[in-house]
Design a protein around this motif. Structure first.
Motif, PDB file in Angstrom:
ATOM      1  N   ASP A   1       0.673  -1.618  -0.218  1.00 42.04           N
ATOM      2  CA  ASP A   1      -0.186   0.249  -0.041  1.00 42.04           C
ATOM      3  C   ASP A   1       0.765   1.513   0.111  1.00 42.04           C
ATOM      4  O   ASP A   1       0.201   2.704  -0.318  1.00 42.04           O
ATOM      5  CB  ASP A   1      -0.590  -0.034   1.019  1.00 42.04           C
ATOM      6  N   ARG A   2       1.954   1.178   0.685  1.00 43.36           N
ATOM      7  CA  ARG A   2       2.576   1.928   0.793  1.00 43.36           C
ATOM      8  C   ARG A   2       3.504   2.647  -0.805  1.00 43.36           C
ATOM      9  O   ARG A   2       3.449   3.689  -1.351  1.00 43.36           O
ATOM     10  CB  ARG A   2       3.957   2.306   1.573  1.00 43.36           C
ATOM     11  N   TYR A   3       3.780   1.435  -1.706  1.00 38.40           N
ATOM     12  CA  TYR A   3       4.303   1.716  -3.348  1.00 38.40           C
ATOM     13  C   TYR A   3       3.352   2.010  -3.989  1.00 38.40           C
ATOM     14  O   TYR A   3       3.886   2.854  -4.840  1.00 38.40           O
ATOM     15  CB  TYR A   3       4.605   0.159  -3.719  1.00 38.40           C
ATOM     16  N   ILE A   4       2.257   1.557  -3.698  1.00 37.20           N
ATOM     17  CA  ILE A   4       0.869   1.845  -4.572  1.00 37.20           C
ATOM     18  C   ILE A   4       0.715   3.882  -4.598  1.00 37.20           C
ATOM     19  O   ILE A   4       0.259   4.356  -5.118  1.00 37.20           O
ATOM     20  CB  ILE A   4      -0.704   1.682  -3.837  1.00 37.20           C
ATOM     21  N   ALA A   5       0.552   4.186  -3.138  1.00 40.73           N
ATOM     22  CA  ALA A   5       0.219   5.015  -2.563  1.00 40.73           C
ATOM     23  C   ALA A   5       1.715   6.350  -2.708  1.00 40.73           C
ATOM     24  O   ALA A   5       1.580   7.700  -2.638  1.00 40.73           O
ATOM     25  CB  ALA A   5       0.096   5.165  -1.036  1.00 40.73           C
ATOM     26  N   TRP A   6       2.506   6.291  -2.799  1.00 39.57           N
ATOM     27  CA  TRP A   6       3.719   6.909  -2.776  1.00 39.57           C
ATOM     28  C   TRP A   6       4.642   6.410  -4.105  1.00 39.57           C
ATOM     29  O   TRP A   6       6.141   6.002  -3.667  1.00 39.57           O
ATOM     30  CB  TRP A   6       5.176   6.648  -1.219  1.00 39.57           C
ATOM     31  N   PRO A   7       4.806   7.081  -5.204  1.00 43.21           N
ATOM     32  CA  PRO A   7       5.200   6.453  -6.436  1.00 43.21           C
ATOM     33  C   PRO A   7       6.631   7.023  -6.357  1.00 43.21           C
ATOM     34  O   PRO A   7       7.450   7.695  -5.920  1.00 43.21           O
ATOM     35  CB  PRO A   7       4.584   7.111  -7.602  1.00 43.21           C
ATOM     36  N   ALA A   8       7.309   5.880  -7.079  1.00 42.26           N
ATOM     37  CA  ALA A   8       9.119   5.887  -6.523  1.00 42.26           C
ATOM     38  C   ALA A   8       9.538   6.062  -5.375  1.00 42.26           C
ATOM     39  O   ALA A   8      10.806   5.821  -5.648  1.00 42.26           O
ATOM     40  CB  ALA A   8       9.454   6.808  -7.432  1.00 42.26           C
ATOM     41  N   GLN A   9       9.097   6.871  -4.477  1.00 47.19           N
ATOM     42  CA  GLN A   9      10.200   6.417  -3.214  1.00 47.19           C
ATOM     43  C   GLN A   9      10.429   5.072  -2.609  1.00 47.19           C
ATOM     44  O   GLN A   9      12.163   5.427  -2.905  1.00 47.19           O
ATOM     45  CB  GLN A   9       8.843   6.977  -2.511  1.00 47.19           C
ATOM     46  N   ALA A  10      10.074   3.689  -2.885  1.00 42.94           N
ATOM     47  CA  ALA A  10      10.475   2.610  -3.019  1.00 42.94           C
ATOM     48  C   ALA A  10      12.046   2.510  -3.596  1.00 42.94           C
ATOM     49  O   ALA A  10      12.454   0.882  -3.284  1.00 42.94           O
ATOM     50  CB  ALA A  10       9.370   1.340  -3.130  1.00 42.94           C
ATOM     51  N   LEU A  11      11.691   3.045  -5.064  1.00 43.08           N
ATOM     52  CA  LEU A  11      13.485   2.897  -5.701  1.00 43.08           C
ATOM     53  C   LEU A  11      14.382   3.622  -5.154  1.00 43.08           C
ATOM     54  O   LEU A  11      15.802   2.560  -5.643  1.00 43.08           O
ATOM     55  CB  LEU A  11      12.933   3.109  -7.199  1.00 43.08           C
ATOM     56  N   SER A  12      14.374   3.946  -4.608  1.00 41.91           N
ATOM     57  CA  SER A  12      15.583   4.522  -4.246  1.00 41.91           C
ATOM     58  C   SER A  12      16.818   3.668  -2.969  1.00 41.91           C
ATOM     59  O   SER A  12      17.975   3.984  -2.857  1.00 41.91           O
ATOM     60  CB  SER A  12      15.247   6.191  -3.290  1.00 41.91           C
ATOM     61  N   TYR A  13      15.709   2.519  -2.717  1.00 42.71           N
ATOM     62  CA  TYR A  13      17.096   2.452  -1.437  1.00 42.71           C
ATOM     63  C   TYR A  13      17.773   1.236  -2.776  1.00 42.71           C
ATOM     64  O   TYR A  13      18.864   1.445  -2.247  1.00 42.71           O
ATOM     65  CB  TYR A  13      15.724   1.242  -0.585  1.00 42.71           C
ATOM     66  N   TYR A  14      17.869   0.218  -3.041  1.00 46.31           N
ATOM     67  CA  TYR A  14      18.371  -0.498  -3.751  1.00 46.31           C
ATOM     68  C   TYR A  14      19.044   0.236  -4.767  1.00 46.31           C
ATOM     69  O   TYR A  14      20.448  -0.067  -4.765  1.00 46.31           O
ATOM     70  CB  TYR A  14      17.348  -1.630  -4.404  1.00 46.31           C
ATOM     71  N   LEU A  15      18.929   1.560  -5.159  1.00 45.88           N
ATOM     72  CA  LEU A  15      19.518   2.073  -6.441  1.00 45.88           C
ATOM     73  C   LEU A  15      20.890   3.018  -6.124  1.00 45.88           C
ATOM     74  O   LEU A  15      22.103   2.842  -5.981  1.00 45.88           O
ATOM     75  CB  LEU A  15      18.840   2.719  -7.189  1.00 45.88           C
ATOM     76  N   GLY A  16      20.783   3.715  -4.401  1.00 49.80           N
ATOM     77  CA  GLY A  16      21.099   4.198  -3.759  1.00 49.80           C
ATOM     78  C   GLY A  16      23.024   3.016  -3.015  1.00 49.80           C
ATOM     79  O   GLY A  16      23.408   3.569  -3.018  1.00 49.80           O
ATOM     80  N   GLU A  17      21.463   1.781  -2.608  1.00 47.06           N
ATOM     81  CA  GLU A  17      22.610   0.697  -2.336  1.00 47.06           C
ATOM     82  C   GLU A  17      23.663   0.352  -2.987  1.00 47.06           C
ATOM     83  O   GLU A  17      25.070   0.244  -3.326  1.00 47.06           O
ATOM     84  CB  GLU A  17      22.277  -0.292  -1.091  1.00 47.06           C
ATOM     85  N   MET A  18      23.334   0.295  -4.177  1.00 44.02           N
ATOM     86  CA  MET A  18      24.100  -0.192  -5.480  1.00 44.02           C
ATOM     87  C   MET A  18      25.368   0.179  -6.433  1.00 44.02           C
ATOM     88  O   MET A  18      26.628   0.878  -6.805  1.00 44.02           O
ATOM     89  CB  MET A  18      23.653  -0.743  -6.229  1.00 44.02           C
ATOM     90  N   ALA A  19      24.853   1.955  -5.570  1.00 47.26           N
ATOM     91  CA  ALA A  19      26.056   3.213  -5.697  1.00 47.26           C
ATOM     92  C   ALA A  19      26.982   3.317  -5.107  1.00 47.26           C
ATOM     93  O   ALA A  19      28.103   3.042  -5.420  1.00 47.26           O
ATOM     94  CB  ALA A  19      24.985   4.299  -6.112  1.00 47.26           C
ATOM     95  N   ILE A  20      26.169   3.253  -3.478  1.00 44.83           N
ATOM     96  CA  ILE A  20      27.812   2.808  -2.951  1.00 44.83           C
ATOM     97  C   ILE A  20      28.384   1.556  -3.424  1.00 44.83           C
ATOM     98  O   ILE A  20      29.903   1.856  -2.699  1.00 44.83           O
ATOM     99  CB  ILE A  20      27.372   2.758  -1.122  1.00 44.83           C
ATOM    100  N   VAL A  21      27.855   0.384  -3.224  1.00 48.02           N
ATOM    101  CA  VAL A  21      28.646  -0.893  -3.337  1.00 48.02           C
ATOM    102  C   VAL A  21      29.625  -0.482  -4.468  1.00 48.02           C
ATOM    103  O   VAL A  21      30.959  -1.216  -4.324  1.00 48.02           O
ATOM    104  CB  VAL A  21      28.008  -1.655  -3.748  1.00 48.02           C
ATOM    105  N   ASP A  22      29.113   0.014  -5.697  1.00 45.16           N
ATOM    106  CA  ASP A  22      30.152   0.178  -7.120  1.00 45.16           C
ATOM    107  C   ASP A  22      31.246   1.389  -6.297  1.00 45.16           C
ATOM    108  O   ASP A  22      31.918   0.761  -7.068  1.00 45.16           O
ATOM    109  CB  ASP A  22      29.216   0.540  -8.045  1.00 45.16           C
ATOM    110  N   ALA A  23      30.270   2.331  -6.185  1.00 49.88           N
ATOM    111  CA  ALA A  23      31.863   3.454  -5.830  1.00 49.88           C
ATOM    112  C   ALA A  23      33.112   2.812  -5.199  1.00 49.88           C
ATOM    113  O   ALA A  23      34.544   2.967  -5.008  1.00 49.88           O
ATOM    114  CB  ALA A  23      31.174   4.155  -4.898  1.00 49.88           C
TER     115      ALA A  23
END
Length: 587
Positions: free
Chosen positions: A512-534
């Motif tokens: 329900d959170r993802y339905i009501a809050w578009p795209a916020q849920a995308l930030s977590y894994y993409l952010g972690e990947m950026a730090i891991v890759d760096a």
């Protein structure tokens, strides 16, 4: 009070007119002038919006103006700021200002995008709501009589604030821009809890129950009387009117679609939200494909953790075992809180090996307030606090508690956010703002650090960690599935159920959170990947010169920044030979 808000709005117009870059000013001075004026204006505009105030020592005595005229004024103001930023010769910026400029420009573009899409016409989602902001304020201790007077003034401003928000929501409903109806069930209860609570039992009376001894008894009595009047005459009627609107208008007229792309100008809106929350220009299709790839990778690691546990059944049978065996769940709220505290204390003993500069501010561990808990996430952390949700204990698995604690407390949110605020070398717009891709990316990366710290003691703990990683990878699939590919709520729930160890209650609240809050849920894994890759890039480039504490200090010294800025800073870290940003100050 209202005159103060009007005067601030007029001052904003004057400030916008004065944002002129002189030909004789150098680039750094011109840029500093722009962001200093705008940040001061922004703080005044949004005073009272949340429970943190960095512009003054006393609590706010009013809520922000949120009416359409004010929103239009803000859009004009930020449009002017962006035009002024365009005049800055960025190649002539020195020191930290190239980074400051990139961060600041992203902030202004994001603020403008939200004004363009009129996100203020949908001022709540299944996770957060404007009517909860006053409730958090009511839970804060007040230090002196002036603080109480300002709090009482704030209570008396709730009717005006709620009336403006209600007008905005009506405008959103009229154009099909609303929270999806399916996510609204039960969301009115937190409003009813205030509207129906009489006298000293009302949430907003909380600060008056224990007043500082420094306030004379007679003055305490007068303040309590004024507080009761404000609650009876302003707070309860405002919440009652909002409750009537929510139950009889909004919850009946809210859209029946789920996708952000189904709303007006939906494709552009969803892409704008993706950029806001990830700081990247990735397409929904690219994110969805990446999510499926990462889900498959983590699934293989989860299968290995199952084998390590000695369990002989299938993946689905193992998930059923975890969800149904009582040994994996706390028997009391105290047990859950104490286990969280024990994990946090274990981190305290190891954190200095991984991070060089630590924040001065410590954090408390508290249960999520009862009125918020039914629809709240499993935990939430920030400056000074780690909230643990003790509601519905059979949905709070202990095998996930280590990952949750690392994410929300230290070295996650309750470390990163205070550390940024204490970094006096950064401009305030970097110390006190939050970019989701960076902040959530760091918190998810903090869960990964738990592996290196040796905190996942059993195969079940490690599976819990991997399930949390899987949960965030699934978000890439589910969010884009819902908002771009037309997934149903049940499709999203089934995908989460099949791939994570989350309980049914957590799956429902999360979807329900993802339905009501578009795209916020995308930030977590993409952010972690950026730090891991760096980190991988730095380790490879620096070889034996790579120092993990120096790397983490470099990441954390940035405040909260877009991911491309983080990547550029790590490139500089490599070019500088892997030195800590604090190396010179430690000599």
């Amino acid at each position: 009070m209202h005159k103060l808000i009007v005067s601030l709005s007029c001052a904003a117009c004057l400030a916008a007119a004065s944002l002129h870059v002189s030909a004789t000013e150098n680039a750094d001075a011109a840029f500093h002038k722009i962001y200093t004026q705008e940040w001061t204006w922004r703080q005044a505009q949004f005073r009272g919006e949340d429970d943190e105030d960095h512009s003054a020592g006393e609590p706010a005595d009013h809520f922000p103006k949120v009416d359409a005229a004010t929103q239009s004024m803000r859009e004009r103001y930020w449009t002017g700021v962006l035009k002024q930023l365009d005049t800055i010769p960025t190649g002539q910026l020195h020191g930290d200002d190239p980074v400051n400029y990139a961060v600041y420009r992203y902030q202004i573009e994001t603020l403008l995008a939200d004004q363009h899409f009129r996100t203020w016409e949908m001022p709540f989602n299944s996770d957060t709501a404007f009517w909860s902001n006053p409730g958090f304020t009511a839970r804060r201790p007040l230090r002196n009589a002036e603080g109480y007077r300002r709090y009482i003034a704030l209570l008396n401003d709730i009717p005006r604030y709620f009336a403006e928000e209600t007008v905005n929501m009506r405008a959103g409903l009229a154009r099909g821009f609303s929270v999806p109806r399916v996510t609204l069930t039960g969301r009115d209860q937190s409003i009813a809890d205030v509207a129906d609570a009489k006298g000293d039992d009302n949430l907003f009376y909380t600060p008056f129950k224990h007043m500082p001894d420094s306030i004379p008894a007679a003055e305490q009595a007068a303040l309590r009387a004024a507080g009761r009047r404000a609650i009876q005459q302003s707070v309860i009627p405002a919440y009652a009117r909002l409750l009537d609107f929510m139950r009889n208008v909004y919850m009946k007229q809210a859209r029946t679609t789920l996708a952000a792309e189904a709303m007006p100008d939906g494709k552009a809106f969803y892409q704008s939200q993706i950029r806001e929350f990830t700081t990247l220009d990735m397409s929904p299709d690219a994110i969805h494909a990446l999510g499926l790839k990462e889900v498959a990778k983590i699934h293989a690691q989860m299968e290995q953790a199952i084998r390590d546990s000695g369990f002989k059944g299938s993946f689905a049978e193992f998930l059923y075992y975890l969800r149904t065996d009582p040994k994996f769940y706390p028997k009391s709220a105290d047990e859950l809180l104490k286990d969280a505290a024990w994990i946090a204390k274990r981190v305290d003993g190891k954190i200095g090996q991984y991070i060089g500069r630590l924040p001065r501010q410590r954090f408390a561990i508290e249960p999520v307030p009862a009125d918020l808990a039914p629809f709240y996430t499993g935990g939430r952390g920030g400056p000074g606090i780690y909230l643990v949700n003790t509601y519905d204990l059979p949905s709070r698995p202990l095998y996930s508690l280590t990952a949750l604690t690392l994410h929300e407390s230290s070295p996650g949110h309750a470390l990163q956010m205070p550390l940024a605020a204490e970094h006096e070398g950064l401009p305030d717009f970097r110390r006190y703002t939050y970019i989701s891709a960076y902040g959530e990316g760091w918190a998810l990366y903090s869960e990964r650090l738990g592996v290196e710290m040796g905190l996942y003691d059993t195969p079940y703990d490690r599976f819990g960690y991997l399930s949390y990683q899987m949960w965030r990878a699934c978000r890439l699939v589910v969010d884009t599935g819902i908002h771009h590919l037309g997934w149903t709520r049940e499709q999203a729930r089934a995908f989460m159920r099949d791939n994570t160890a989350l309980s049914e209650h957590e799956i429902d609240t999360e979807v329900d959170r993802y339905i009501a809050w578009p795209a916020q849920a995308l930030s977590y894994y993409l952010g972690e990947m950026a730090i891991v890759d760096a980190r991988a890039k730095a380790e490879k480039a620096l070889g034996p010169k790579f120092d993990l504490r120096a790397f983490h200090d470099t990441v954390l010294s940035l405040g909260s920044v877009p991911l491309p800025v983080l990547q550029q800073r790590i490139d500089q870290f490599i070019a500088d030979g892997g030195k800590s940003p604090y190396a010179s100050s430690s000599k």
